[in-house]
Design an enzyme around this catalytic site. Structure first.
Site, PDB file in Angstrom:
ATOM      1  N   GLY A   1       0.585  -0.507  16.060  1.00 61.11           N
ATOM      2  CA  GLY A   1       1.271  -1.739  15.653  1.00 61.11           C
ATOM      3  C   GLY A   1       0.539  -2.953  16.189  1.00 61.11           C
TER       4      GLY A   1
ATOM      5  N   PRO B   1      -2.144   7.385  14.574  1.00 60.45           N
ATOM      6  CA  PRO B   1      -3.436   6.814  14.957  1.00 60.45           C
ATOM      7  C   PRO B   1      -3.250   5.613  15.884  1.00 60.45           C
ATOM      8  CG  PRO B   1      -2.883   6.151  12.720  1.00 60.45           C
ATOM      9  CD  PRO B   1      -1.756   7.022  13.199  1.00 60.45           C
TER      10      PRO B   1
ATOM     11  N   HIS C   1       2.983   6.722   5.369  1.00 54.64           N
ATOM     12  CA  HIS C   1       3.547   5.661   6.221  1.00 54.64           C
ATOM     13  C   HIS C   1       4.422   4.677   5.461  1.00 54.64           C
ATOM     14  CE1 HIS C   1      -0.043   6.008   9.172  1.00 54.64           C
ATOM     15  NE2 HIS C   1       0.881   6.895   9.398  1.00 54.64           N
ATOM     16  N   ASN C   2       4.152   4.532   4.161  1.00 54.90           N
ATOM     17  CA  ASN C   2       4.873   3.544   3.349  1.00 54.90           C
ATOM     18  C   ASN C   2       5.463   4.250   2.137  1.00 54.90           C
ATOM     19  OD1 ASN C   2       3.908   1.498   5.000  1.00 54.90           O
ATOM     20  ND2 ASN C   2       2.413   0.734   3.548  1.00 54.90           N
TER      21      ASN C   2
ATOM     22  N   ASP D   1       0.858  -1.187   0.000  1.00 55.13           N
ATOM     23  CA  ASP D   1       0.000   0.000   0.000  1.00 55.13           C
ATOM     24  C   ASP D   1       0.895   1.238   0.000  1.00 55.13           C
ATOM     25  OD1 ASP D   1      -2.062   1.741   0.028  1.00 55.13           O
ATOM     26  OD2 ASP D   1      -2.985   0.993   1.876  1.00 55.13           O
TER      27      ASP D   1
ATOM     28  N   HIS E   1       4.516   4.961  13.456  1.00 52.76           N
ATOM     29  CA  HIS E   1       3.360   5.280  12.599  1.00 52.76           C
ATOM     30  C   HIS E   1       2.023   4.885  13.195  1.00 52.76           C
ATOM     31  CE1 HIS E   1       2.832   1.100  11.618  1.00 52.76           C
ATOM     32  NE2 HIS E   1       2.039   1.333  10.603  1.00 52.76           N
TER      33      HIS E   1
ATOM     34  N   GLU F   1     -12.296   8.334  11.279  1.00 53.77           N
ATOM     35  CA  GLU F   1     -12.667   8.455  12.676  1.00 53.77           C
ATOM     36  C   GLU F   1     -13.044   9.888  13.035  1.00 53.77           C
ATOM     37  OE1 GLU F   1     -10.836   5.203  15.291  1.00 53.77           O
ATOM     38  OE2 GLU F   1      -9.747   6.994  15.879  1.00 53.77           O
TER      39      GLU F   1
ATOM     40  N   CYS G   1       0.395   4.572   1.942  1.00 57.87           N
ATOM     41  CA  CYS G   1      -0.644   4.436   2.937  1.00 57.87           C
ATOM     42  C   CYS G   1      -0.291   5.523   3.943  1.00 57.87           C
ATOM     43  CB  CYS G   1      -0.554   3.064   3.591  1.00 57.87           C
ATOM     44  SG  CYS G   1      -1.804   2.822   4.841  1.00 57.87           S
TER      45      CYS G   1
END
Lengths: 138, 459
Positions: free
Chosen positions: B385, B356, B307-308, B74, B382, B185, B77
């Site tokens: 986990g 998050p 994040h990626n 992803d 990030h 959210e 992401c």
């Protein structure tokens, strides 16, 4: 009994697959993907697709094969009901899949399987035939 | 191993990490050609494939490699946080209506298709322009672009490097949340740790905010998969021995490496357009539910992080300036105050970092620090986990109504897929407070605010 079991991988989906022959092992791996992805009871074998893949080794072949299998739904929105591996050697495989296009009124998607990974992938002979382990990104 | 590995953790977190294969993955990454200084892992580390999730590694642009598996499927992401002019008390009686409106209005769930079907030429424009394309087409405003990493568009994106299969998968998924751990959210700012920075970011206690977590959808997955298949062959040809084939790679300066970076930039841009559209529709849903206009809602993007990703960045290594390809696989960039890559408004605060937590817990806002530049190539954690596998989470949630449990905690949850809530139960994740305290304590980033979830849409 199903020809596959889940093994624990923290973030993703690990599958251990078995088959009496190499042909059966590969067919069972494709079956496992769609058995997890959808309710196969609602899928009918109305169309036939031919699948041809190549690979440098058995593991490579299995991963390339599962790539094509996943693309049936992820790319073409087509659901596999049954599959027969016609020909297989260490470098190439030919298979025939039967199924039908996804119809949101008829079918259900239970779980998205996004990709197949090389991480710890394994194909080996077992006392009962053949066995494989693959981790999928979900 | 060419370099040592370093895992940032607390004793408590380290105990859980030792149980899976992620420490071995840190060691595997340390074997890749051109790696500089350390193979790093953040405290939210867990078992991935190839790189560990939470892994950070930098490679010398001369002689180093780029690895699609080090970026992940992803691509880009990431998540974004937007604040509104609403206060907690204004929305409390309306929460059911709000969550319903979000669920109806924002496409989510397995293989979700969007309200938009792009022609090939339009899709290619998305790949080149990223969030700018979305703004040009009426999703959000120009001002939003400043509040995204790289202005919501990585340069050098050329759709020629993207396969027909990837384009096919991407044609109707832009503006969709997707499934799995992706979410939307509604949150309330609960605590402020740094008043000055929070005030610059426009964050205050009691404010209603929205956190969106999504990526490049099927297009990004296909790009990663296409290049993995290609580079697995390529590494054999150039004679790089790998401990794990998922680490397949190419030298950054080789045609193969450059082509991957070009395709990766396309997918990253798709993800930014995606999150920009998701935010726009989130705003519309809130307006509809509350019967107000955009002015009254006052929704404003705080920041958007990846994040990626793999990025070409300059870093000081042993007193020498080097150009590196920094891979962040489940890790966030955390640039310090004064960094030239930051727009004027974040020059004093440092780059905002959004972390998050698990479903319904909430999130943190942090800022980048000088120390992260010294220690982790300007990177931090990030998220929480995972600690339980999905199968174990489903087992643990058998016979429970997760939705009801979440409601008792004050979080209204809706999900498109049946199994998602069970897989995403809070105990499947590490304690977000513990993870954030590690990066704060190590000085890799600094706490600014904590938000609490009150409503959640899961894909």
């Amino acid at each position: 009994m199903k020809p596959y079991t889940n093994f624990n991988h923290t973030a993703d989906l690990g599958l251990a697959i078995t088959g009496a022959s190499e042909e059966k092992l590969f067919a069972n791996a494709a079956f496992a993907v769609f058995d997890i992805l959808t309710d196969l009871g609602r899928v009918e074998p109305r169309e036939t697709r031919r699948i041809l893949v190549e690979g440098d080794s058995r593991e490579d072949l299995l991963i390339n094969f599962l790539r094509e299998i996943l693309y049936l739904y992820n790319g073409e929105r087509w659901l596999l009901k049954e599959i027969r591996v016609i020909k297989i050697d260490q470098k190439a495989l030919e298979a025939e899949a039967r199924g039908e296009p996804f119809d949101e009124h008829k079918h259900e998607i239970c779980k998205e399987i996004k990709a197949v990974t090389y991480h710890q992938a394994e194909v080996r002979k077992s006392p009962d035939g053949w066995a494989a382990r693959v981790i999928f990104d979900v | 191993m060419r370099v040592p590995g370093i895992i940032y953790a607390s004793d408590k977190l380290m105990k859980a990490m030792g149980k899976d294969e992620s420490p071995k993955q840190v060691a595997n990454v340390a074997q890749l050609p051109g790696i500089v200084k350390h193979s790093l892992a953040m405290p939210d580390m867990h078992w991935g494939y190839g790189f560990p999730i939470g892994g950070v590694a930098a490679f010398d642009i001369d002689g180093g490699i780029v690895s699609p598996g080090g970026v992940g499927y992803d691509i880009n992401c990431g998540c974004r946080l937007a604040v509104t002019s609403l206060r907690r008390d204004e929305i409390r009686p309306q929460m059911a209506k709000i969550v319903n409106a979000l669920f109806q209005h924002v496409p989510s769930g397995v293989g979700s298709r969007g309200a938009l079907k792009l022609s090939r030429s339009e899709e290619k424009r998305v790949l080149v322009e990223g969030a700018r394309w979305a703004v040009k087409n009426g999703y959000g405003s120009r001002g939003d672009l400043e509040s995204m990493e790289d202005g919501g568009c990585l340069p050098g994106a050329d759709p020629e490097a993207v396969s027909e299969r990837a384009l096919e998968r991407g044609k109707d998924q832009v503006g969709t949340l997707g499934s799995g751990n992706h979410f939307l959210e509604v949150e309330i700012v609960e605590e402020i740790f740094d008043r000055d920075v929070a005030s610059v970011l426009g964050i205050e206690v009691g404010q209603v905010a929205v956190m969106i977590h999504s990526g490049s959808r099927g297009l990004g997955h296909q790009v990663c998969d296409d290049y993995l298949a290609k580079l697995v062959k390529h590494v054999d040809k150039i004679g790089i021995k790998l401990p794990d084939r998922q680490l397949a790679c190419a030298y950054i300066q080789s045609p193969e490496g450059q082509q991957y970076l070009t395709a990766m930039a396309c997918a990253a841009n798709y993800a930014w357009a995606n999150r920009q559209m998701l935010m726009h529709w989130t705003g519309e849903a809130l307006e509809k539910a509350l019967g107000m206009g955009p002015r009254e809602l006052g929704m404003r993007l705080v920041y958007d992080v990846c994040h990626n990703i793999a990025k070409i960045e300059e870093h000081i290594v042993d007193g020498k300036k080097m150009t590196l390809c920094v891979h962040r696989k489940g890790a966030t960039r955390a640039f310090p105050p004064g960094h030239p890559a930051l727009p004027q408004k974040f020059r004093k605060t440092g780059q905002p970092v959004l972390i998050p937590g698990d479903m319904g817990t909430g999130s943190y806002v942090l800022v980048g620090t000088e120390k992260s530049m010294e220690m982790t190539f300007g990177s931090t954690c990030h998220g929480a986990g995972r600690v339980l596998s999905r199968a174990a989470a489903i087992k643990a949630s058998k016979g429970r109504s997760i939705r009801r449990e979440m409601e008792d905690r004050g979080v209204l949850v809706m999900s498109a897929a049946k199994g998602t809530l069970a897989e995403e139960i809070p105990e499947a994740y590490k304690d977000i407070d513990e993870v954030v305290n590690v990066v704060h304590g190590a000085g890799l980033s600094r706490k600014v605010a904590r938000l609490r979830a009150v409503g959640c849409i899961k894909g």
